[in-house]
Enzyme design. Structure first.
Site, PDB file in Angstrom:
ATOM      1  N   TRP A 174       0.817  -1.211   0.000  1.00 52.28           N
ATOM      2  CA  TRP A 174       0.000   0.000   0.000  1.00 52.28           C
ATOM      3  C   TRP A 174       0.859   1.273   0.000  1.00 52.28           C
ATOM      4  CZ3 TRP A 174      -1.434  -4.440   2.596  1.00 52.28           C
ATOM      5  CH2 TRP A 174      -2.677  -4.984   2.234  1.00 52.28           C
ATOM      6  N   GLY A 175       2.146   1.121  -0.269  1.00 55.02           N
ATOM      7  CA  GLY A 175       3.006   2.282  -0.483  1.00 55.02           C
ATOM      8  C   GLY A 175       3.606   2.897   0.759  1.00 55.02           C
ATOM      9  N   CYS A 350       1.295 -18.538  12.752  1.00 55.88           N
ATOM     10  CA  CYS A 350       2.537 -17.919  12.274  1.00 55.88           C
ATOM     11  C   CYS A 350       3.322 -17.299  13.431  1.00 55.88           C
ATOM     12  CB  CYS A 350       2.226 -16.859  11.222  1.00 55.88           C
ATOM     13  SG  CYS A 350       1.729 -17.529   9.617  1.00 55.88           S
TER      14      CYS A 350
END
Length: 379
Positions: A174-175, A350
């Site tokens: 998303w930058g 995870c």
């Protein structure tokens, strides 16, 4: 009839208890990480279907645990996977991965859409303010927002960014990194992604900054940059494409530039991912090993620095789950309860894997010809 059914359940349960020996995990025990069984068919399902059966049974509400993260940490530490024989599904996936390129150019776009185009509402609820979907750097951070900002700054310092330089972000999400680098280090950036959801939102998040986002595959790149960064993308490249990925990075990097690769990694070389993870979370994903990365970089790059802060991913994932859990009521209308259990299972399993140190997080700094006088490590 009931006795024969009970005997069947006991037979499968005994086999699973044998596998769990030494792990400090029991069925219906008193420890918060113990497995609470709600459907006695669970034992057979796990034994015959492996990780897919275990994960799907959790999604179906057949079992639960008060501390999924700690349960999976103990499973990893006990190396239970090594005690389990491969089932036909795993063998089939391994053969498919060996004889075909599961991350080829025509397949990759759909693979990325499966995970990253689920919905920006989900990721906005779960991630930090910058929407960084990768491990934070917790060395001096107290919050998730700080950890992600510190990670971005760590990368900028490792690359020694200077005003006016042009940076490539391979797999820009998303930058968030580009926005940080442009605002704090006055560089321009080009980011690439295959996710239409990321592409759309990142355009607005990086508006009015010298940042260009492209919806394209890394294999289409054909220009040079002062530095290159890749944060959390290499896990989607696939072992058959590692060498080509490095070839593209070398071609796009100025002779005196640096390439920082930020990737999750595994302790041994594999060509597939966990079957449940592959089916529900990251189809086509896999964790590279140091051996595989080294082979891919040979004759292309010099390794200047390798930094492992994989233990920080445990804390990052726990924060993501807390955010996801707290924000679920606001997004639940767009999903369902089975999705909630799937996503919880994903994040906490995870976290346990990183806590056990079965998974790693590496930042590797690479140069084309070697830094004159040597690279000075940054932490």
């Amino acid at each position: 009839m009931s006795n024969s059914i009970d005997n069947k359940y006991n037979k499968f349960r005994l086999k699973l208890e044998k596998l769990l020996e030494g792990s400090n995990i029991t069925f219906n025990g008193d420890n918060p990480w113990d497995i609470r069984v709600y459907n006695a068919d669970l034992y057979e399902r796990v034994l015959t279907q492996g990780s897919v059966g275990m994960g799907e049974a959790y999604m179906d509400g057949w079992w639960d645990s008060g501390q999924l993260d700690e349960l999976f940490c103990k499973i990893c530490l006990a190396q239970i996977k090594k005690k389990v024989s491969l089932n036909p599904h795993v063998i089939k996936k391994s053969l498919l991965a060996y004889f075909s390129n599961q991350q080829s150019k025509h397949l990759t776009s759909d693979i990325i859409k499966h995970h990253y185009d689920i919905g920006n509402d989900l990721y906005s609820a779960m991630l930090d303010k910058s929407l960084a979907y990768s491990c934070g750097y917790w060395r001096k951070a107290n919050t998730l927002d700080q950890a992600q900002q510190h990670k971005f700054d760590l990368i900028c310092r490792k690359l020694n960014l200077q005003p006016g330089q042009k940076i490539l972000d391979m797999g820009c999400g998303w930058g968030g990194f580009m926005k940080y680098a442009a605002e704090h280090y006055r560089v321009s950036c080009v980011g690439i992604t295959l996710s239409e959801e990321q592409y759309a939102l990142s355009q607005s998040l990086c508006a009015n900054l010298p940042v260009e986002i492209r919806l394209t595959d890394y294999r289409n790149l054909n220009e040079t940059f002062d530095h290159i960064v890749s944060i959390g993308m290499f896990e989607h490249v696939g072992y058959k494409n590692y060498a080509h990925y490095m070839k593209v990075a070398r071609k796009c990097l100025n002779d005196d530039g640096l390439f920082l690769l930020h990737t999750i990694g595994g302790n041994r070389s594999v060509i597939t991912v966990d079957p449940w993870m592959e089916k529900y979370i990251f189809p086509g994903g896999m964790l590279p090993s140091i051996k595989q990365i080294a082979k891919a970089t040979e004759d292309k790059f010099i390794v200047e620095d390798l930094h492992n802060f994989g233990a920080d991913y445990d804390k990052t994932l726990m924060c993501w789950f807390d955010n996801f859990d707290a924000g679920w009521s606001g997004i639940a209308a767009n999903y369902d309860e089975r999705f909630y259990r799937m996503w919880k299972y994903y994040l906490l399993s995870c976290a346990g894997a990183f806590r056990s140190r079965e998974n790693q997080l590496w930042q590797i700094v690479l140069s084309k010809n070697g830094v004159p006088g040597g690279y000075v490590s940054v932490r």
